[in-house]
Design a protein around this motif. Structure first.
Motif, PDB file in Angstrom:
ATOM      1  N   GLN A  20     -28.945   4.003   7.086  1.00  0.00           N
ATOM      2  CA  GLN A  20     -27.889   4.042   8.108  1.00  0.00           C
ATOM      3  C   GLN A  20     -26.868   2.914   7.947  1.00  0.00           C
ATOM      4  O   GLN A  20     -25.829   2.920   8.601  1.00  0.00           O
ATOM      5  CB  GLN A  20     -28.510   3.986   9.510  1.00  0.00           C
TER       6      GLN A  20
ATOM      7  N   TYR B  81     -23.776   6.817   4.237  1.00  0.00           N
ATOM      8  CA  TYR B  81     -24.180   7.339   5.553  1.00  0.00           C
ATOM      9  C   TYR B  81     -23.060   7.144   6.582  1.00  0.00           C
ATOM     10  O   TYR B  81     -22.699   8.091   7.292  1.00  0.00           O
ATOM     11  CB  TYR B  81     -25.452   6.628   6.011  1.00  0.00           C
TER      12      TYR B  81
ATOM     13  N   ASP C 156     -20.307   9.292   5.874  1.00  0.00           N
ATOM     14  CA  ASP C 156     -20.849  10.652   5.804  1.00  0.00           C
ATOM     15  C   ASP C 156     -20.315  11.425   4.602  1.00  0.00           C
ATOM     16  O   ASP C 156     -19.825  12.550   4.723  1.00  0.00           O
ATOM     17  CB  ASP C 156     -20.535  11.411   7.103  1.00  0.00           C
TER      18      ASP C 156
ATOM     19  N   LYS D   8     -25.456  11.839   7.492  1.00  0.00           N
ATOM     20  CA  LYS D   8     -25.320  11.432   8.894  1.00  0.00           C
ATOM     21  C   LYS D   8     -25.275  12.644   9.810  1.00  0.00           C
ATOM     22  O   LYS D   8     -25.891  12.658  10.888  1.00  0.00           O
ATOM     23  CB  LYS D   8     -24.052  10.592   9.063  1.00  0.00           C
TER      24      LYS D   8
END
Length: 368
Positions: free
Chosen positions: A274, A279, A282, A287
């Motif tokens: 994360q 992530y 995205d 995500k």
């Protein structure tokens, strides 16, 4: 205007359990006669044509092949546990091609009629990148009538790896690793060594993004080349299961199995998935999947691919079945690694011989 209320006479109702009720319903004799026959037919149909979940394919790791006893047993056990058809899909001609066929060519897996209505993927190590390539690059990916349903990843180098895999700790391997890293992004190595497609050196990111031919494309890492179709297809998976091995010494870092990796330009610290730009921005839809609750981050004990039968039943089988499987954690489960999947992988002599000649190390005879 008022209207006269009319009385509607209701027919007498039978009262259940009334012994004075003289109305009886009788079953026609013909129905009574054929009922046993119908039951027998249903029994035989269910016996000879059992219901199956979606089929699944297994994509093996580097240096392996479907004909190996361990791979055969693993595929059969998954099929037996999940009551679904399983197929090990060979990569090229097997172990040799898994090392030396470019990953973009390995993604071109054969089409099977049995998979035309949808299937799940079980990926082992490098095989996970092949599986993701099938999802993202191929026209028969999830967008085509949701062909690929679940992707179950065991020890996949999704964010790359910072070391040439599986050589070992001997002097030959240390020299080979250093030399390969120095040449890893040359055209020759990229064309002839499959792991070069996902070897990601944090201290050489410019060369990685410019010359590495597989992972930057798979992960949509090059800004001017990002493909929204890859993201759309990957984020259309029903479930993404990411299994990391706590004692993994093959993947560097082990958190790459969850899409975790090092920051650009340095080898510390290891970022959680994360915290990565992949992530946060995205790039491939990770995500999107995660926020929809469709990513399972699972940590199991063991070295690379050394998964126990109890962990297979708990973390793999439920995603190969149409219905959920519940495992009672209070009941001890056997913790024996499935045959053929342990942490003892090393380069076979033929691979070491190839690299010794390629790198001019023929005089180094210590292959331990």
């Amino acid at each position: 205007m008022l209207r006269r209320k009319q009385n509607h006479q209701q027919p007498p109702r039978e009262e259940e359990g009334n012994p004075h009720n003289t109305t009886h319903h009788t079953t026609p004799p013909m129905i009574m006669a054929v009922a046993p026959i119908i039951i027998i037919i249903i029994f035989f149909v269910c016996s000879f044509f059992p219901t199956f979940s979606l089929p699944f394919i297994v994509l093996h790791g580097i240096g392996d092949q479907c004909s190996n006893k361990g791979m055969t047993k693993f595929t059969e056990e998954l099929s037996d546990m999940s009551n679904s058809q399983g197929f090990c899909i060979e990569i090229g001609n097997g172990a040799w091609d898994s090392w030396f066929m470019p990953l973009l060519e390995q993604v071109d897996v054969k089409k099977m009629e049995e998979l035309s209505n949808g299937y799940n993927i079980v990926g082992l190590s490098q095989g996970n990148l092949i599986g993701r390539g099938v999802v993202e690059f191929c026209d028969g990916g999830p967008q085509a009538s949701k062909i690929v349903n679940n992707l179950i990843s065991l020890g996949g180098p999704h964010a790359g790896t910072a070391s040439v895999p599986l050589c070992g700790s001997g002097i030959f391997c240390k020299i080979a690793d250093a030399l390969i890293k120095s040449e890893i992004y040359t055209d020759y190595i990229q064309e002839h060594l499959a792991p070069s497609g996902y070897l990601k050196l944090p201290n050489d990111m410019d060369a990685y993004l410019q010359h590495c031919r597989f992972l930057p494309k798979l992960n949509n890492e090059v800004p001017e080349e990002r493909n929204s179709t890859y993201k759309e297809r990957f984020s259309s998976l029903q479930t993404l299961v990411l299994i990391m091995f706590e004692q993994d010494t093959v993947l560097i870092p082990k958190e790459t199995a969850w899409f975790g990796y090092y920051p650009y330009g340095q080898f510390t610290p290891v970022l959680a998935p994360q915290q990565t730009r992949l992530y946060i921005e995205d790039w491939i839809g990770l995500k999107t999947l995660d926020e929809a609750g469709r990513v399972k981050y699972i940590n199991v004990s063991g070295n690379h691919l050394g998964i126990s039968e109890s962990d297979v039943k708990k973390h793999v089988i439920p995603y190969l079945k149409d219905e959920d499987v519940t495992i009672d954690d209070k009941i001890p489960q056997p913790a024996v690694a499935l045959q053929g999947y342990s942490s003892s992988y090393t380069w076979p002599p033929s691979i070491k011989s190839f690299f010794s000649n390629l790198l001019g190390l023929s005089d180094i005879l210590v292959f331990d």
